[in-house]
Design a protein around this motif. Structure first.
Motif, PDB file in Angstrom:
ATOM      1  N   GLU A 366       0.038  -9.464  -2.931  1.00 44.84           N
ATOM      2  CA  GLU A 366      -0.650  -8.260  -3.387  1.00 44.84           C
ATOM      3  C   GLU A 366      -0.965  -7.386  -2.180  1.00 44.84           C
ATOM      4  N   ALA A 367      -0.393  -6.212  -2.147  1.00 43.56           N
ATOM      5  CA  ALA A 367      -0.701  -5.263  -1.078  1.00 43.56           C
ATOM      6  C   ALA A 367      -2.034  -4.594  -1.392  1.00 43.56           C
ATOM      7  N   THR A 368      -2.890  -4.444  -0.395  1.00 45.15           N
ATOM      8  CA  THR A 368      -4.200  -3.843  -0.610  1.00 45.15           C
ATOM      9  C   THR A 368      -4.427  -2.691   0.359  1.00 45.15           C
ATOM     10  N   ASN A 369      -5.231  -1.734  -0.086  1.00 37.74           N
ATOM     11  CA  ASN A 369      -5.631  -0.609   0.749  1.00 37.74           C
ATOM     12  C   ASN A 369      -7.124  -0.693   1.038  1.00 37.74           C
ATOM     13  N   VAL A 370      -7.515  -0.204   2.188  1.00 30.27           N
ATOM     14  CA  VAL A 370      -8.931  -0.052   2.503  1.00 30.27           C
ATOM     15  C   VAL A 370      -9.243   1.439   2.487  1.00 30.27           C
ATOM     16  N   ALA A 452      -5.068  -2.457   4.285  1.00 27.78           N
ATOM     17  CA  ALA A 452      -6.092  -3.428   4.654  1.00 27.78           C
ATOM     18  C   ALA A 452      -5.508  -4.452   5.614  1.00 27.78           C
ATOM     19  N   GLN A 453      -6.366  -4.990   6.471  1.00 25.91           N
ATOM     20  CA  GLN A 453      -5.916  -6.041   7.390  1.00 25.91           C
ATOM     21  C   GLN A 453      -5.433  -7.257   6.614  1.00 25.91           C
ATOM     22  N   HIS A 454      -6.000  -7.449   5.452  1.00 26.14           N
ATOM     23  CA  HIS A 454      -5.826  -8.702   4.724  1.00 26.14           C
ATOM     24  C   HIS A 454      -4.916  -8.499   3.519  1.00 26.14           C
ATOM     25  N   SER A 455      -3.736  -9.093   3.531  1.00 26.81           N
ATOM     26  CA  SER A 455      -2.878  -9.125   2.342  1.00 26.81           C
ATOM     27  C   SER A 455      -3.128 -10.434   1.613  1.00 26.81           C
ATOM     28  N   GLN A 456      -2.951 -10.416   0.303  1.00 24.28           N
ATOM     29  CA  GLN A 456      -3.352 -11.554  -0.514  1.00 24.28           C
ATOM     30  C   GLN A 456      -2.146 -12.170  -1.213  1.00 24.28           C
ATOM     31  N   ASP A 457      -1.903 -13.449  -0.976  1.00 24.38           N
ATOM     32  CA  ASP A 457      -0.833 -14.173  -1.649  1.00 24.38           C
ATOM     33  C   ASP A 457      -1.282 -14.535  -3.058  1.00 24.38           C
TER      34      ASP A 457
END
Length: 720
Positions: A366-370, A452-457
């Motif tokens: 899941e690609a995330t934006n800050v 975001a620095q953090h991408s989520q598997d």
């Protein structure tokens, strides 16, 4: 000087001349011999995915690719010699063949032929049976007693298998040696042997893997009378491995990974569980596209539906889908044992422990934006705003940012307001929703958006205690077509249920666009009215100015703001080129470990990396080519007219080399590494943008598993 001395001097002079003549002649003969060795006879054993293709057929396989790689350093041209393994190996020993690959080391062979200094790779060997064979059972080695096993004649598998039988105290096994693979497989199919020992290359659908019986490095072997060929081979391999120490694993993986595992068979316990369970209840969060959601009549859609339907079709499981408002509700439902599976779920064992659930293997990202306040860049993650009910997301972000405080709003719009008013420093949300939100309305002027620095598997949550269900799901995930997962993410990225999409929602969602359209219409009408009453020359000038402005506006719309290359609209340009019949090389790429760069050096340095990659693309490719950025660290390029493998490989490798040479001071010597998946788009194979992206994305996914920059050109088969 006496006559005798003059004769002695003449004799010495004659001997010296003869010696010089002999040495010179020998040198020329040796040089001619070496020149002739540009044509090298190769023992070419036809083996699926290792070496394929007779003289009148296209050749492929990782063994063939390795030979071509060596030839690029040595200048060799190959004459292919075909035959059985035993025939070809004997040909090397007899001097009829110069070189042959995929040969395990034995002392006996080393007396008959020379081995290359460096291994060609490392092979795992397995015992297989047909799935329908009831004699030999997985996890029951005693069932091998009294069976008949087929092995290639003169292969290393024979000694490995005998040692393995001895180590596991298995007796009364009859071993039959076969001089070619076709006879061995035919014997297995007709039942004259119960199993066979072979590598993991070229395994058929109904073969059941019983046990790993050992491994062995394998080499190129050279005829002992051609020592200069060995020198050239060793030098070529040394130079190849100097550039990429993992080249052997890389080249093996490229073709190995093409063997899609179509099915992993269930155990008796797992089959019994499915039979006794009946329907398996799946809880999903509504309106969370592209991952999951439903139409008004309750029909679940999204990427998770594609994954679960694959598992249902493969193993005969019937799923019942239950909709929930948010992740808090879905976790509570699992605690009450109302559901067996929860989606979506993040692949994070600490989060799973807090929620008291099990998690499957991951299969998507899941690609995330800050979204952050420009005044709080220095304290970006101090206070994170989250929508209420995002329990799973809360634990995931708490794991990633343990020192952050959290504040909750009603929804994403409320969270943006909290950031804009300074009550939170940022909010983190899935990129697809943020992109859609930005397309509908303007954000507050003090809000900026970045990755975001953090991408989520992504994975699935399973109720605690359901270990058998977890095992079944993981087997289904292992057989997933990753291209289908990627296509589902694209398909549902901007999906809205047509069943409940009314005029009021249309006006609400596109209010800003309607106002802009109205303003544009008014401006156009005024311009036409003024133009009508102004002289024709002035009218013509205004028209030309209007065209220039529209062209500039179009350029801005189609240009990526950060990199100044074409944005996602470039996909339409490529699609148009293919529609016009223009062949070429389509390549998808992304930056390896980009999250690590952001985590370690910050987003500004991450942006420098993205800009550097984009600039390298602009500098290295032609104006007639299309270079574009999908978003994040994902790029693509289409090289028009590049349709042969030699030129395509050269273009990609030159590009990787240029990327590797980029120096960004803040990276402290760290090199930029890429993963690239490519496919040749031709009229006689594939000239469809969507399908080409699908295959290139498959190749890219396999490269992501390799350390360091890597690429794969997908070998498209017309029969597909």
């Amino acid at each position: 000087m006496t006559k005798k001395k003059r004769k002695e001097g003449n004799a010495v002079l004659i001997l010296l001349l003869l010696l010089i003549s002999f040495v010179t002649t020998s040198t020329y003969v040796y040089a001619d011999e070496k020149e002739e060795t540009n044509v090298v006879k190769v023992g070419y054993l036809i083996t699926e995915r290792y070496q394929e293709g007779l003289d009148d057929e296209p050749k492929s396989g990782f063994g063939y690719a390795y030979l071509q790689k060596i030839a690029s350093y040595t200048g060799w041209e190959y004459e292919y010699v075909y035959g059985s393994f035993a025939e070809l190996l004997q040909g090397v020993a007899d001097g009829e063949i110069d070189i042959m690959g995929n040969i395990s080391f034995t002392e006996e062979r080393s007396q008959l032929m020379d081995y290359g200094e460096y291994p060609q790779g490392n092979e795992e060997f397995y015992l297989y049976t047909l799935y329908k064979n009831s004699k030999i059972k997985p996890n029951d080695l005693n069932s091998i007693n009294g069976t008949t096993i087929g092995i290639s004649k003169g292969s290393i598998q024979l000694s490995l298998f005998k040692d393995w039988l001895k180590e596991n105290h298995i007796k009364n096994v009859k071993i039959i040696e076969f001089d070619n693979r076709e006879k061995r497989i035919a014997a297995l199919e007709e039942g004259s042997i119960d199993g066979t020992v072979t590598t993991h290359v070229g395994i058929d659908y109904d073969w059941n893997r019983i046990a790993n019986i050992g491994q062995s490095p394998f080499y190129f072997v050279i005829n002992k009378n051609k020592p200069y060929l060995k020198e050239q081979l060793d030098d070529a391999q040394s130079r190849i491995l100097e550039l990429n120490n993992n080249y052997n694993e890389y080249i093996l993986h490229r073709w190995d990974a093409m063997e899609a595992v179509t099915r992993i068979h269930l155990t008796e316990e797992e089959e019994g569980w499915i039979k006794n369970k009946g329907k398996v209840d799946v809880g999903y969060i509504k309106d969370l596209f592209p991952y999951c959601g439903a139409t008004e009549n309750g029909h679940m859609l999204g990427m998770y539906r594609v994954v679960l339907e694959h598992i249902a079709t493969t193993y005969g499981i019937e799923f019942n889908y239950v909709e929930y408002a948010d992740s808090k509700e879905i976790v509570e439902a699992m605690d009450r044992k109302e559901i067996d599976i929860a989606v979506p779920m993040y692949f994070n064992y600490w989060v799973a422990e807090q929620l008291n659930i099990l998690i499957t293997d991951d299969f998507a990202i899941e690609a995330t934006n800050v979204l952050y306040n420009v005044q709080d860049v220095e304290n970006l993650y101090d206070t994170i705003a989250l929508p209420e009910g995002k329990l799973i997301t809360y634990y995931e972000l708490k794991s990633a940012y343990p020192n952050s405080a959290f504040i909750f709003g009603e929804d994403i719009n409320a969270c943006i307001t909290l950031v804009a008013t300074g009550k939170a420093t940022c909010t983190i949300y899935q990129a697809d929703v943020v992109n859609e939100l930005m397309s509908e309305r303007a954000l507050p002027t003090n809000i900026r958006v970045s990755e975001a620095q953090h991408s989520q598997d992504l994975c699935m949550g399973v109720r605690k205690g359901e270990a058998v269900l977890l095992s079944i799901l993981n087997k289904g995930i292992a057989t997933l077509d990753r291209g289908a997962v990627s296509n589902a993410l694209i398909q549902y990225a901007h999906w809205y249920g047509k069943d409940h999409f009314n005029f009021k929602e249309f006006v609400t969602r596109y209010a800003v666009r309607l106002v802009m359209l109205s303003v544009i219409i008014i401006i156009i009408l005024l311009t036409l009215f003024i133009s009508f009453i102004i002289a024709s020359l002035r009218h013509h000038r205004l028209q030309e100015e209007s065209k220039a402005q529209m062209a500039k506006l179009l350029e801005l719309v189609q240009t990526d703001e950060l990199t100044q290359i074409t944005n996602r609209s470039g996909s339409k340009l490529i699609e148009n080129l293919m529609t016009e019949g223009k062949e070429g090389l389509l390549t998808l790429l992304d930056v390896d470990k980009f999250k690590s760069i952001n985590d370690t050096y910050g987003h500004l340095v991450g942006d420098e990396v993205i800009i550097a990659v984009a600039n390298c693309m602009k500098e290295n490719f032609r104006d007639s080519d299309v270079v574009m950025r999908f978003g994040g660290d994902e790029f693509a390029f289409y090289l028009v007219g590049i349709t042969d493998e030699v030129t395509g490989v050269k273009c990609i490798e030159n590009f990787i080399e240029k990327i590797s040479s980029i120096k960004i001071p803040e990276l402290e010597g760290r090199k930029i590494e890429l993963s690239l998946g490519a496919i040749f788009c031709k009229k006689d194979t594939i000239l469809d943008f969507e399908k080409a992206c699908h295959y290139a994305d498959e190749a890219l996914y396999r490269c992501k598993k390799i350390n360091g920059s890597a690429y794969e050109i997908y070998a498209y088969k017309i029969a597909e």
